[in-house]
Design an enzyme around this catalytic site. Sequence first.
Site, mmCIF file in Angstrom:
data_model
loop_
_atom_site.group_PDB
_atom_site.id
_atom_site.type_symbol
_atom_site.label_atom_id
_atom_site.label_comp_id
_atom_site.label_asym_id
_atom_site.label_seq_id
_atom_site.Cartn_x
_atom_site.Cartn_y
_atom_site.Cartn_z
ATOM 1 N N HIS A 1 49.170 50.699 15.784
ATOM 2 C CA HIS A 1 47.888 51.760 15.836
ATOM 3 C C HIS A 1 46.675 51.079 16.514
ATOM 4 C CE1 HIS A 1 50.890 54.287 13.975
ATOM 5 N NE2 HIS A 1 50.331 55.175 14.823
ATOM 6 N N GLU B 1 61.756 60.529 15.052
ATOM 7 C CA GLU B 1 61.226 59.257 15.314
ATOM 8 C C GLU B 1 62.039 58.434 14.372
ATOM 9 O OE1 GLU B 1 57.043 58.798 14.651
ATOM 10 O OE2 GLU B 1 57.032 60.422 13.186
HETATM 11 C C1 PEP Z 1 55.584 57.377 17.750
HETATM 12 O O1 PEP Z 1 55.858 56.889 16.541
HETATM 13 O O2 PEP Z 1 55.944 57.233 18.627
HETATM 14 C C2 PEP Z 1 54.478 58.333 17.526
HETATM 15 C C3 PEP Z 1 53.884 58.793 18.282
HETATM 16 O O3 PEP Z 1 53.440 58.523 15.998
HETATM 17 P P1 PEP Z 1 52.717 57.229 15.548
HETATM 18 O O4 PEP Z 1 52.793 56.173 16.712
HETATM 19 O O5 PEP Z 1 51.781 57.673 15.239
HETATM 20 O O6 PEP Z 1 53.626 56.736 14.689
HETATM 21 MG MG MG Z 2 55.350 57.703 14.555
#
Ligand code: PEP
Ligand code: MG
Length: 580
Positions: free
Chosen positions: A191, A433
């Site tokens: 992130h 996911e």
């Molecule tokens: C992902 O996992 O692809 C997603 C969009 O969520 P995050 O990156 O917030 O885990």
């Molecule tokens: Mg995710």
Amino acid sequence: MIVLRGIPASAGVAIGKVLLFDSEDLLVPHRTITEDQIPYEVLRFEEALIQTRHQILKIQKRLADELGQEHAEIFNAHLLVLEDQTLREEILTGLKTQRLNVEMMFNEVIRRHLRAFSRTEDEYLRERTADIEDVRKRVLRNLLGRHADVLGQLDEPVVVVAHSLSPSETAQMHKRHVLAFITDIGGRTGHTAIMAKSLEIPAVVGVEVATKRIKKDDLVIVDGTHGEVIVEPDADTIRRYEVEQRRNQEISRQLLQVKDLPAQTLDQHRVVLSANIELPDEMPSVVAHGAEGVGLYRTEFFYLNRTDLPTEEEQFQAYKSAAEALKPSPVIIRTVDLGGDKFFSPLDLPSEMNPFMGWRAIRFSLARPDIFRMQLRAILRASPYGNLKLMYPMISGLPELQRANEILQEVREELRRDGLPFAEPLQVGAMIEVPSAALTCDLLAKEVQFFSIGTNDLIQYALAVDRVNEKIAYLYEPTHPGVLRLVKHIIEAGHAAGLWVGMCGEMAGEPALALWLLGMGLDEFSVSPVQVPVIKKIIRAVEHRTAQAIAQEALALPTGKEVEDFLTAHLRRLVPEFAE
Ligand code: PEP
Ligand code: MG
């Protein structure tokens, strides 16, 4: 001049002087204070001591429960340092006489003691230095909120170099002050990297030796597109990169020409092209880049850089203004995805051995129905103001999804009783996911109206490769045949059940893979705002049937590398602008 290589996390070139966070990850600001600021500094100090004490007591309790009382007692020495009256007096006197900010004063006094202890003959006292050092770092962290305060208050543009940066620290950065950043650790879909992209700050992560090889005030070039850092470049190299910077600006300007055109192929196959947002003030950027909506509104930012919990009203206002800003285009609010690499002060989530596989996202929401219900109320109340949809993160099986929907239903009834309006029907989706969800899409499809594929997590779980670990970043391959097969399965199972299928993971914003996804029949692409025109350009440059043929051929290739080379070659042929 030396060249360091890392992982390209956020594209673009920046040239500037380095601000280095030292190896202890603590940069102590030096500020003079006025007399009337003294009580405030004292208060901050008292609060930091209380907070540190509270944290140490918590550690002690955990150690006592898990390992026994004798292990917990190790921390008694830390508590004694915190309660030491002499130390306290020295700091308070220093504040009055020297008029320096409290973190500076505290650091000076405690370092003086550390030096004295380390020189003493007394073995017991010498051994206490590690405890004092630990207390020093803990108190400073509490005083500073780690880097966050510093990053939000820079007065000249710098390139930040740090061992690590958390997503909340990155969120404090502003393009005006932080030209780029470089970290020792991290991966491309962590992130911190995602946040850098949203803020349009070039970044290279996972450099491993950045804090060792780069010094304060060094001049560096950060090439976030290729994952390179050039330290103390010569004049020729600087000129070359300045040309590159201008070329990038020109490319971005040209790309924006497609801004108001539809995301449709040469043979009129239409897809939805939306943007992901991490922070509410990105909405203008979503519009400026020509996105057709928000495909992933990450709601974790409500919890960033603060000490209290967000209220229903605050969330309602934010969702309402997002819905109104983009109306009639959709805004998909994702319920909160706390945990993983996103830790938040107001909740004080316990640290875990495997946070990405731990107590996060929907698991957290179902365990904290108070927080979850409040968010659902806010989303539903905002729904009449535009085209809102909602989705749940990290669904791993049917019961979880059913339980989330049950709570949603209860919240609807509650609102009805309260006489508060909400839009009906409201589209609800599941993020896919987790591999178990991918493989049971047919079952999940009965409970929702759409799927959004979260490849950032899906890839890490499918390939068993931590998305923020630079050591194994080479294994994190969106082109891996195993990933392609999973994605294919999700799209097909979703379509077979009559659902539309989108993707909000970073994979959708990678040009070569976007070509493949287009060919596979993905309905919605949700990418960081800066990638919107890039992906639109690709979609508009090909025939859907060509993309379909390429996608099928790619599925037959045996390795991620071959898939990548194959798709990149086609992309360069079809969209020559992408040939470097
Ligand atoms: C992902 O996992 O692809 C997603 C969009 O969520 P995050 O990156 O917030 O885990
Ligand atoms: Mg995710």
